[in-house]
Design a protein around this motif. Structure first.
Motif, PDB file in Angstrom:
ATOM      1  N   GLU A 104      -4.321   2.020  -8.461  1.00 19.05           N
ATOM      2  CA  GLU A 104      -5.289   2.322  -7.417  1.00 19.05           C
ATOM      3  C   GLU A 104      -6.428   1.310  -7.462  1.00 19.05           C
ATOM      4  OE1 GLU A 104      -5.096   7.158  -6.682  1.00 19.05           O
ATOM      5  OE2 GLU A 104      -6.773   6.281  -7.799  1.00 19.05           O
ATOM      6  N   SER A 121       2.386   1.016 -10.523  1.00 20.97           N
ATOM      7  CA  SER A 121       1.625   1.684  -9.470  1.00 20.97           C
ATOM      8  C   SER A 121       0.180   1.812  -9.925  1.00 20.97           C
ATOM      9  CB  SER A 121       2.211   3.062  -9.159  1.00 20.97           C
ATOM     10  OG  SER A 121       3.517   2.947  -8.628  1.00 20.97           O
ATOM     11  N   ILE A 173       0.841  -1.191   0.000  1.00 20.00           N
ATOM     12  CA  ILE A 173       0.000   0.000   0.000  1.00 20.00           C
ATOM     13  C   ILE A 173       0.881   1.248   0.000  1.00 20.00           C
ATOM     14  CG2 ILE A 173      -1.696   1.307   1.339  1.00 20.00           C
ATOM     15  CD1 ILE A 173      -2.733  -1.364   2.407  1.00 20.00           C
ATOM     16  N   VAL A 174       0.531   2.181  -0.870  1.00 14.41           N
ATOM     17  CA  VAL A 174       1.248   3.453  -0.962  1.00 14.41           C
ATOM     18  C   VAL A 174       0.460   4.568  -0.276  1.00 14.41           C
ATOM     19  CG1 VAL A 174       2.206   5.182  -2.532  1.00 14.41           C
ATOM     20  CG2 VAL A 174       2.416   2.746  -3.075  1.00 14.41           C
ATOM     21  N   SER A 175      -0.869   4.574  -0.470  1.00 11.87           N
ATOM     22  CA  SER A 175      -1.696   5.630   0.109  1.00 11.87           C
ATOM     23  C   SER A 175      -3.108   5.104   0.324  1.00 11.87           C
ATOM     24  CB  SER A 175      -1.744   6.854  -0.805  1.00 11.87           C
ATOM     25  OG  SER A 175      -2.348   6.524  -2.048  1.00 11.87           O
ATOM     26  N   THR A 176      -3.839   5.735   1.257  1.00 13.69           N
ATOM     27  CA  THR A 176      -5.248   5.386   1.486  1.00 13.69           C
ATOM     28  C   THR A 176      -6.060   6.654   1.696  1.00 13.69           C
ATOM     29  OG1 THR A 176      -4.876   5.171   3.872  1.00 13.69           O
ATOM     30  CG2 THR A 176      -4.700   3.160   2.555  1.00 13.69           C
ATOM     31  N   LEU A 177      -7.270   6.648   1.174  1.00 11.79           N
ATOM     32  CA  LEU A 177      -8.243   7.716   1.387  1.00 11.79           C
ATOM     33  C   LEU A 177      -9.558   7.038   1.735  1.00 11.79           C
ATOM     34  CD1 LEU A 177      -9.130  10.678   1.345  1.00 11.79           C
ATOM     35  CD2 LEU A 177      -9.592  10.404  -1.123  1.00 11.79           C
ATOM     36  N   VAL A 211      -7.391   3.193  -2.440  1.00 10.39           N
ATOM     37  CA  VAL A 211      -6.076   2.762  -1.969  1.00 10.39           C
ATOM     38  C   VAL A 211      -5.099   2.762  -3.141  1.00 10.39           C
ATOM     39  CG1 VAL A 211      -4.751   0.879  -0.936  1.00 10.39           C
ATOM     40  CG2 VAL A 211      -7.070   1.356  -0.138  1.00 10.39           C
ATOM     41  N   GLY A 212      -4.022   3.470  -2.988  1.00  5.58           N
ATOM     42  CA  GLY A 212      -2.943   3.416  -3.962  1.00  5.58           C
ATOM     43  C   GLY A 212      -1.958   2.327  -3.587  1.00  5.58           C
ATOM     44  N   TYR A 213      -1.500   1.560  -4.556  1.00  3.53           N
ATOM     45  CA  TYR A 213      -0.592   0.455  -4.249  1.00  3.53           C
ATOM     46  C   TYR A 213       0.402   0.249  -5.380  1.00  3.53           C
ATOM     47  CZ  TYR A 213      -3.710  -2.274  -7.305  1.00  3.53           C
ATOM     48  OH  TYR A 213      -4.455  -2.730  -8.358  1.00  3.53           O
TER      49      TYR A 213
END
Length: 724
Positions: A131, A129, A100-104, A112-114
């Motif tokens: 989402e 990369s 996981i790179v980012s979550t909103l 979720v960015g991954y």
């Protein structure tokens, strides 16, 4: 006037309000008090990481179960799983790692960015990369899935395709560089007997015998009674056919079909050692495509072909493409150049191996030949044989012979030298003698009266072989003469006495110290361990003394301890690989002798065993003396006749040469002929021929059951004197 009116209006409103009653604070309106429930949103990272873990373990069904209902409505589980499997195959996927790179997170959805790193067996690392969107269903995060979540390039129904071009498979050679297996053009030969002009049949069979390296009587046996049916005979190279084309093309009934494939010379030199190849089985396609193989590739399935796959296959040239839904190629994502395969050289000698195989014509059994001072295997024959060429589907003979091999009750695919498990019979008397000498209870000069029957154990009578054959007993013998005469009562006595005085595991421990009942560690080829069990009764101990009862050994185990007796006690690991070289001649692996243990006996005991084995051959009373009359090469050996559940016993002979010739290293040889009978009549003569083949490069004397070299009749015990 207007001001007065306004003042009066205000006074009126205030007065009206003051007349309203104030509600009693204890009264209620009759409606329930609203309750506020706080619902915690699940941790989205837990769900996403679970999805990633299922992906990494290829649990695509589990991944599908985590999809939102709208996604399940859009794609079936079968289509979902197929897409992931096909993508993994196209990528030659070794493993996939995601993070996981980012979550909103919102109350009812999350983004979720991954990042995904694909580790490919062919293309190396490939990273992307992306989402994903998740939604809450029944208070559980579910994934709104689409193809672009695997790779962005797959959005819109695109797929991956891998174009693989494998190099020609590496050769397998003998120790001298003679080719045993290669890729080449070949010709499948067969015959329709009723279409042969029989006046020319002798010339045709003679030519076939030379081409296929088979005796003429064996070729005739192959098609006898076949009538108008096709019979597969074998294969030769295209060059070999062209050299005989004038003869082959002159006669009717001979059927020729050319093909190009993996080719095993001489119908398979040591076929159970080389193994064979086949198409990837359907149930293993996913496994092999992920290793970088094309779906229609052929792979090693047994023997050196299987063990050496990583050397012989090389690495293919490959291109990874994105393919549009209409089948057109869009983008090339990766490309690799091929790597040439390596060449494997075996320790066996091709010409010698062929002769050793021929020495077993007419028998079911095995022969192993090993250098006594290195563990290098010079020949390993298992009979009956099979032709690995017919395992190749390109071969016309495949359709006629393939099923016959698999359905053959004699199990030709088994390597009896390594996988055959047998009672050792009287060859085991070497172990019993060693145990006796090490016990402190006996010396080489200890004596025993070898009568016709053993009667020391109440309720048991053990016959000597002389009694069975109606011959006089051997009489008073020292321990080494007991070996020479293979006296059963002597070794019944030793089995019983050692059990009583040294304990129930004493003799079995010695057998295990000689390497019996455990794998030798040859590694390259499959081997069975056999079994040496501790005797639990007097009767079992007596039987163990002569190598019968509850024991199973393999020929490779026997040749290993025979070599150790020959060299003074060192047990080498048997090896079949001489070297592995790259296309540039760089040595990847080379043979080095490896000591695995030493015999658990003194040098004086080894010397006594050597003397006893020499007497077996040299002394006129020795059980193998008649087999080696006139042979100048010093031979040390031991006969064995091991009783089985069938009518005829197994025929053993184990021994070694003592030439001390630097140009011809001394060898240990073990021969077993299943259910052939007397060890001194059959196995010892096969042993003798193997020695002649090794020293002279050809046999020098006929077997009693031959009317010419390799022209055999069925062996029979008629007129034979059976000795163990």
């Amino acid at each position: 006037m207007k001001k007065i009116i306004a003042i009066l209006l205000v006074v009126f409103i205030i007065s009206a309000c003051s007349n309203n009653q104030v509600p009693n604070p204890t009264q209620t309106s009759g409606l329930p008090t609203p309750e506020v429930n706080t619902v915690t949103v699940p941790d989205v990272a837990v769900t996403v990481n679970q999805f990633f873990e299922l992906w990494n373990t290829s649990d695509y069904e589990g991944m599908y179960a985590m999809l939102a209902q709208t996604s399940k409505d859009a794609v079936s589980e079968e289509a979902f799983v197929t897409l992931y499997k096909d993508t993994a195959a196209a990528l030659s996927l070794d493993e996939v790692n995601s993070g996981i790179v980012s979550t909103l997170v919102k109350p009812a959805s999350a983004t979720v960015g991954y990042q995904v790193n694909f580790k490919s067996n062919l293309y190396g690392d490939l990273s992307r990369s992306m989402e994903m969107t998740l939604v809450i269903e029944n208070n559980v995060w579910k994934i709104q899935w689409h193809e672009g979540m695997i790779l962005p390039e797959l959005t819109g129904g695109n797929r991956l395709a891998s174009n693989i071009q494998a190099p020609a498979r590496g050769d397998i050679n003998d120790r001298n560089g003679n080719t045993l297996v290669t890729q080449t053009q070949a010709v499948a030969l067969g015959i329709i007997p009723d279409q042969v002009s029989w006046e020319y049949e002798p010339v045709l069979v003679d030519t076939l015998s030379g081409a296929l390296n088979l005796p003429k009587n064996i070729i005739r046996d192959m098609y006898e009674g076949a009538g108008n049916n096709y019979v597969a005979l074998g294969e030769i190279t295209q060059a070999g056919y062209d050299a005989r084309a004038t003869t082959f093309d002159s006669y009717g009934g001979l059927v020729k079909n050319s093909y190009t494939a993996r080719y095993y010379f001489n119908g398979g030199v040591a076929p159970q050692v080389l193994g064979y190849m086949s198409l990837i089985p359907a149930e293993e396609i996913d496994q092999y495509t992920r290793l970088g193989y094309a779906r229609d590739a052929q792979i090693g399935r047994a023997g050196v072909e299987l063990w050496g796959e990583k050397y012989l296959a090389g690495k293919p040239a490959a291109d990874l493409y994105v393919v549009k839904p209409d089948g057109t190629y869009d983008t090339r994502l990766a490309s690799i150049d091929p790597k040439a395969p390596d060449t494997i050289n075996l320790t066996i000698d091709k010409d010698f191996q062929i002769l050793v195989q021929k020495a077993l014509y007419g028998f079911t059994g095995a022969i192993v030949v090993m250098e006594v001072d290195t563990g290098r295997i010079l020949a390993m024959a298992s009979s009956p044989y099979y032709d690995p060429n017919v395992m190749m589907q390109q071969n016309y003979n495949f359709q006629y012979a393939y099923n016959d091999i698999w359905n053959d009750e004699t199990r030709p695919l088994i390597n009896r030298a390594l996988q055959g498990q047998y009672p050792l019979g009287s060859v085991f008397k070497l172990v019993t003698a060693a145990a006796a000498l090490e016990s402190g209870l006996y010396t080489p000069d200890s004596r025993y009266e070898c009568t016709s029957q053993y009667t020391e154990l109440s309720g048991f009578t053990g016959d000597d072989w002389t009694f069975t054959r109606g011959l006089p007993p051997s009489g008073d013998l020292n321990l080494l003469e007991g070996l020479m005469r293979s006296c059963n009562p002597w070794f019944y006595h030793l089995g019983y006495d050692l059990y009583q005085q040294k304990g129930p595991t004493y003799l079995s421990d010695m057998a295990r110290g000689f390497g019996l009942g455990s794998a030798t560690g040859i590694d390259v080829l499959l081997e069975n361990a056999g079994s040496i069990n501790d005797p639990t009764t007097d009767g079992a101990a007596v039987q163990m003394g002569i190598g019968q009862g509850d024991m199973l050994v393999t020929p490779i185990q026997v040749v290993d301890f025979i070599a150790a007796i020959a060299n003074g006690g060192t047990m080498y690991k048997p090896q079949i690989i001489e070297k592995i070289t790259s296309i540039n001649g760089v040595v990847v692996q080379s043979f080095t002798p490896q000591i695995r243990s030493t015999l658990p006996v003194s040098q004086s005991t080894i010397a006594a065993l050597q003397e006893g084995m020499r007497l077996v051959v040299e002394d006129e009373r020795g059980t193998a003396h008649s087999s080696f009359i006139g042979m100048e090469t010093p031979i040390y050996g031991k006969t064995g006749t091991a009783t089985t559940s069938l009518e005829d016993p197994n025929s053993w002979f184990a021994g070694y040469t003592d030439m001390n010739n630097p140009d011809k290293p001394d060898i240990a040889i073990v021969v077993i002929a299943e259910n052939a009978g007397d060890g001194s009549r059959y196995a010892s003569r096969i042993f003798k021929r193997v020695v002649q083949d090794y020293i002279l490069g050809a046999p020098a004397t006929l077997y009693p059951w031959e009317f010419d070299f390799y022209l055999t009749v069925t062996p029979t015990q008629e007129g034979a004197t059976q000795t163990p």
